[in-house]
Design a protein around this motif. Structure first.
Motif, PDB file in Angstrom:
ATOM      1  N   PRO A  35      83.197 -31.998   6.936  1.00 25.75           N
ATOM      2  CA  PRO A  35      82.909 -31.266   8.177  1.00 25.75           C
ATOM      3  C   PRO A  35      81.644 -30.412   8.089  1.00 25.75           C
ATOM      4  O   PRO A  35      80.856 -30.363   9.035  1.00 25.75           O
ATOM      5  CB  PRO A  35      84.147 -30.383   8.367  1.00 25.75           C
ATOM      6  CG  PRO A  35      85.225 -31.080   7.640  1.00 25.75           C
ATOM      7  CD  PRO A  35      84.564 -31.732   6.467  1.00 25.75           C
ATOM      8  N   LYS A  82      81.166 -31.601  13.837  1.00 20.78           N
ATOM      9  CA  LYS A  82      81.640 -30.607  12.859  1.00 20.78           C
ATOM     10  C   LYS A  82      82.908 -29.928  13.354  1.00 20.78           C
ATOM     11  O   LYS A  82      83.881 -29.774  12.604  1.00 20.78           O
ATOM     12  CB  LYS A  82      80.550 -29.575  12.598  1.00 20.78           C
ATOM     13  CG  LYS A  82      80.984 -28.470  11.669  1.00 20.78           C
ATOM     14  CD  LYS A  82      79.900 -27.429  11.512  1.00 20.78           C
ATOM     15  CE  LYS A  82      80.403 -26.275  10.680  1.00 20.78           C
ATOM     16  NZ  LYS A  82      79.380 -25.238  10.516  1.00 20.78           N
ATOM     17  N   LEU A 125      85.924 -32.367  13.195  1.00 27.57           N
ATOM     18  CA  LEU A 125      86.384 -32.599  11.827  1.00 27.57           C
ATOM     19  C   LEU A 125      86.973 -31.343  11.190  1.00 27.57           C
ATOM     20  O   LEU A 125      87.834 -31.421  10.319  1.00 27.57           O
ATOM     21  CB  LEU A 125      85.241 -33.133  10.968  1.00 27.57           C
ATOM     22  CG  LEU A 125      84.785 -34.554  11.271  1.00 27.57           C
ATOM     23  CD1 LEU A 125      83.576 -34.907  10.421  1.00 27.57           C
ATOM     24  CD2 LEU A 125      85.909 -35.537  11.033  1.00 27.57           C
ATOM     25  N   ASN A 126      86.492 -30.189  11.615  1.00 23.48           N
ATOM     26  CA  ASN A 126      86.967 -28.918  11.053  1.00 23.48           C
ATOM     27  C   ASN A 126      88.409 -28.604  11.449  1.00 23.48           C
ATOM     28  O   ASN A 126      89.034 -27.741  10.845  1.00 23.48           O
ATOM     29  CB  ASN A 126      86.059 -27.780  11.486  1.00 23.48           C
ATOM     30  CG  ASN A 126      85.405 -27.112  10.317  1.00 23.48           C
ATOM     31  OD1 ASN A 126      85.746 -27.371   9.170  1.00 23.48           O
ATOM     32  ND2 ASN A 126      84.458 -26.259  10.611  1.00 23.48           N
TER      33      ASN A 126
END
Length: 134
Positions: free
Chosen positions: A32, A44, A47-48
């Motif tokens: 991420p 980001k 995915l975070n």
């Protein structure tokens, strides 16, 4: 019959596999952060979400793979070393990116759990080998 040379080759092969698994897990763990640099903030942020999904860091769970493999293939001590390496990988993310008060507690607690799981797997594998010999 297994000779010492074959046994050393097998252990060296297992150590290379463990190192490759550990490197792959490290890349996935920081994916991420890396995606924010290469693909932008929206990727980001998506995915975070798995770093703190209902309080569970799913990216950290992938480190069970090299620890369990190390415990099964090369024993307890090397699996504990892999677990300690996991702490080295997890700590910078906790300190610099998460900015949470329990920054050192999470990696330390996770490594204790990883070490316990690795020791249990190694003991089960050793008892299984002894049972097969007798």
């Amino acid at each position: 019959m297994v000779t010492m040379d074959n046994n050393k080759k097998c252990i060296n092969r297992n150590i290379v596999i463990i190192a490759m698994l550990f490197a792959l897990c490290s890349i996935v763990y920081y994916l991420p952060t890396l995606s924010g640099v290469f693909w932008g903030e929206s990727v980001k942020n998506n995915l975070n979400l798995l770093h703190n999904f209902y309080g569970i860091d799913f990216y950290a769970l992938i480190f069970f793979v090299p620890v369990v493999y190390a415990a099964y293939s090369v024993g307890v001590m090397r699996s504990v070393i892999v677990a300690m390496g996991t702490m080295i990988i997890l700590t910078p993310y906790s300190l610099f990116i998460l900015n949470q008060p329990e920054a050192l507690f999470r990696p330390t607690a996770f490594v204790i759990i990883l070490s316990a799981v690795g020791a249990a797997v190694a003991m089960l594998q050793k008892s299984d080998m002894q049972r097969q010999r007798s």
